[in-house]
Design a protein around this motif. Structure first.
Motif, mmCIF file in Angstrom:
data_model
loop_
_atom_site.group_PDB
_atom_site.id
_atom_site.type_symbol
_atom_site.label_atom_id
_atom_site.label_comp_id
_atom_site.label_asym_id
_atom_site.label_seq_id
_atom_site.Cartn_x
_atom_site.Cartn_y
_atom_site.Cartn_z
ATOM 1 N N GLY A 24 -2.744 -6.181 8.298
ATOM 2 C CA GLY A 24 -1.506 -5.889 7.578
ATOM 3 C C GLY A 24 -1.096 -4.429 7.683
ATOM 4 N N ASN A 25 0.164 -4.173 7.367
ATOM 5 C CA ASN A 25 0.708 -2.818 7.322
ATOM 6 C C ASN A 25 0.462 -2.229 5.942
ATOM 7 N N TYR A 26 -0.443 -1.275 5.863
ATOM 8 C CA TYR A 26 -0.749 -0.623 4.595
ATOM 9 C C TYR A 26 -0.976 0.863 4.831
ATOM 10 N N ILE A 27 -0.933 1.607 3.751
ATOM 11 C CA ILE A 27 -1.252 3.033 3.819
ATOM 12 C C ILE A 27 -2.747 3.187 4.042
ATOM 13 N N ILE A 28 -3.089 3.961 5.071
ATOM 14 C CA ILE A 28 -4.503 4.244 5.338
ATOM 15 C C ILE A 28 -4.663 5.764 5.517
ATOM 16 N N ASN A 29 -5.910 6.216 5.482
ATOM 17 C CA ASN A 29 -6.198 7.615 5.823
ATOM 18 C C ASN A 29 -6.179 7.728 7.344
ATOM 19 N N TRP A 30 -5.366 8.640 7.865
ATOM 20 C CA TRP A 30 -5.221 8.770 9.316
ATOM 21 C C TRP A 30 -5.549 10.195 9.738
ATOM 22 N N CYS A 31 -6.412 10.333 10.754
ATOM 23 C CA CYS A 31 -6.707 11.656 11.310
ATOM 24 C C CYS A 31 -5.822 11.886 12.535
ATOM 25 N N LYS A 78 9.584 12.125 -5.780
ATOM 26 C CA LYS A 78 10.117 11.486 -4.585
ATOM 27 C C LYS A 78 9.257 10.279 -4.254
ATOM 28 N N VAL A 79 9.852 9.231 -3.715
ATOM 29 C CA VAL A 79 9.113 8.013 -3.372
ATOM 30 C C VAL A 79 9.140 7.854 -1.853
ATOM 31 N N THR A 80 7.949 8.002 -1.238
ATOM 32 C CA THR A 80 7.813 7.975 0.217
ATOM 33 C C THR A 80 6.763 6.931 0.581
ATOM 34 N N PRO A 81 7.126 5.638 0.605
ATOM 35 C CA PRO A 81 6.130 4.568 0.749
ATOM 36 C C PRO A 81 5.302 4.618 2.026
ATOM 37 N N ALA A 82 5.828 5.224 3.107
ATOM 38 C CA ALA A 82 5.088 5.243 4.374
ATOM 39 C C ALA A 82 4.098 6.394 4.456
ATOM 40 N N HIS A 83 4.085 7.270 3.437
ATOM 41 C CA HIS A 83 3.245 8.471 3.545
ATOM 42 C C HIS A 83 2.510 8.828 2.261
ATOM 43 N N ASP A 84 2.389 7.882 1.346
ATOM 44 C CA ASP A 84 1.641 8.147 0.110
ATOM 45 C C ASP A 84 1.177 6.808 -0.468
ATOM 46 N N PRO A 85 -0.122 6.691 -0.801
ATOM 47 C CA PRO A 85 -0.619 5.388 -1.278
ATOM 48 C C PRO A 85 0.001 4.929 -2.595
ATOM 49 N N ASN A 86 0.222 5.851 -3.539
ATOM 50 C CA ASN A 86 0.852 5.472 -4.807
ATOM 51 C C ASN A 86 2.310 5.075 -4.598
ATOM 52 N N ASP A 87 2.993 5.810 -3.712
ATOM 53 C CA ASP A 87 4.387 5.491 -3.411
ATOM 54 C C ASP A 87 4.498 4.145 -2.695
ATOM 55 N N PHE A 88 3.497 3.833 -1.858
ATOM 56 C CA PHE A 88 3.508 2.542 -1.157
ATOM 57 C C PHE A 88 3.475 1.397 -2.163
ATOM 58 N N GLU A 89 2.583 1.505 -3.164
ATOM 59 C CA GLU A 89 2.489 0.456 -4.185
ATOM 60 C C GLU A 89 3.770 0.390 -5.016
ATOM 61 N N MET A 90 4.340 1.561 -5.324
ATOM 62 C CA MET A 90 5.594 1.593 -6.071
ATOM 63 C C MET A 90 6.712 0.954 -5.250
ATOM 64 N N GLY A 91 6.720 1.241 -3.968
ATOM 65 C CA GLY A 91 7.734 0.661 -3.087
ATOM 66 C C GLY A 91 7.651 -0.853 -3.041
ATOM 67 N N GLN A 92 6.415 -1.389 -3.042
ATOM 68 C CA GLN A 92 6.248 -2.837 -3.052
ATOM 69 C C GLN A 92 6.760 -3.448 -4.353
ATOM 70 N N ARG A 93 6.507 -2.761 -5.468
ATOM 71 C CA ARG A 93 6.984 -3.285 -6.765
ATOM 72 C C ARG A 93 8.504 -3.336 -6.826
#
Length: 317
Positions: free
Chosen positions: A33-40, A137-152
């Protein structure tokens, strides 16, 4: 007991890894699935939460003005952020529903600086009224909390960064810049437009790659995950029922807090070394399946043209 010595990629262990993957996959405990992950951005791979070491870092807190879509020219919502370059991926501004300062703005809109995108003002309990200005600011593609907020709230993520940490075509005039270069240029432009309210020194925990110490980028990415809640449940019950006991007793609470708040585990890695993920996709009918060993044909259509997933498994899996 050296007679039991094994190397990670020994044939027997490789079979065991594949078997474990397939059993979990068949129980619907492994999914993609497409989810926020830690990326190096340097290693160009996903990292688990444990592989992202948080380090206390001296940074800046930027207070940025987002002009309201309607009203006087000087009217604006001020948001605070430590990562202004991610502003380019904003899709909303959020406030706490009980924050009286912003009650009148619920359902209103504002304008995203630079890109001039329309952003809805949403109310969400996850917003801490005490942080910054109480508007975030809500940035669902670049923050895990924002991603969950974006889904809600049914918000569509906008990914503004490539896998090497450079800004992509969604970043408008900043395309091609490294994330740090983008931050500097963007702050300069916002200052020139008088959209920077103030900048404060700020100490916060920043994730670093455990391999190369590069600052980790939270990033929306298509990865493989293990569903952890069903697996954690019997482990929680074993401790709650005292079948397993911790000494000293205080570690019981630490363990339960961790297990009850556990998140799905990202197990795919974009590196050269490791066990290949035993999932195949048919080029003919697009059927996806997991297999022990190398298949000879697609089980759905019998086609001989198929490809294996290019990712490898996290070593700990």
């Amino acid at each position: 007991d050296w007679s039991r010595e094994r190397f990670t990629l020994d044939e027997g262990l490789s079979r065991a890894v594949t078997e474990a993957f397939i059993r979990l996959y068949e129980k619907n405990l492994i999914y993609r699935g497409n989810y926020i992950i830690n990326w190096c951005p340097r290693c160009r791979t996903a990292l688990s939460d444990e592989e992202s070491a948080h380090v206390e870092t001296r940074g800046k807190l930027y207070f940025i003005r987002y002009p309201l879509a309607k009203g006087r020219r000087k009217d604006a919502l001020v948001v605070a952020t430590t990562r202004p370059e991610t502003l380019l991926g904003d899709v909303a501004v959020a406030v706490n529903p009980r924050d009286e300062r912003y009650l009148r703005l619920h359902g209103k809109t504002c304008r995203l600086p630079i890109l001039d995108r329309t952003l809805a003002v949403i109310a969400d309990d996850a917003v801490d009224p005490e942080f910054g200005t109480g508007a975030v600011k809500v940035t669902p593609a670049h923050d895990p909390n924002d991603f969950e907020m974006g889904q809600r709230h049914g918000l569509e993520p906008v990914n503004v960064m490539d896998e090497d940490g450079r800004m992509n075509e969604q970043a408008g005039p900043y395309r091609g810049l490294d994330r740090q270069e983008c931050r500097e240029r963007l702050v300069q432009d916002l200052t020139r437009l008088r959209l920077i309210e103030k900048i404060e020194d700020h100490v916060h925990a920043v994730g670093h790659c455990y391999r190369c110490d590069t600052v980790v980028e939270p990033r929306l990415s298509l990865q493989w995950f293990v569903r952890m809640k069903p697996l954690a449940r019997p482990a929680i019950e074993a401790v709650q029922e005292r079948r397993i006991q911790f000494l000293p007793e205080r570690w019981t609470k630490v363990y339960l807090d961790w297990m009850e708040n556990i998140r799905d585990w990202c197990i795919s890695r974009q590196i050269w070394w490791g066990h290949r993920i035993p999932v195949f996709t048919c080029d003919g009918c697009a059927h996806v399946w997991a297999a022990r060993g190398q298949p000879t044909a697609c089980p759905a259509c019998g086609g001989a043209a198929f490809r294996q997933d290019p990712d490898v498994l996290d070593t700990w899996f």
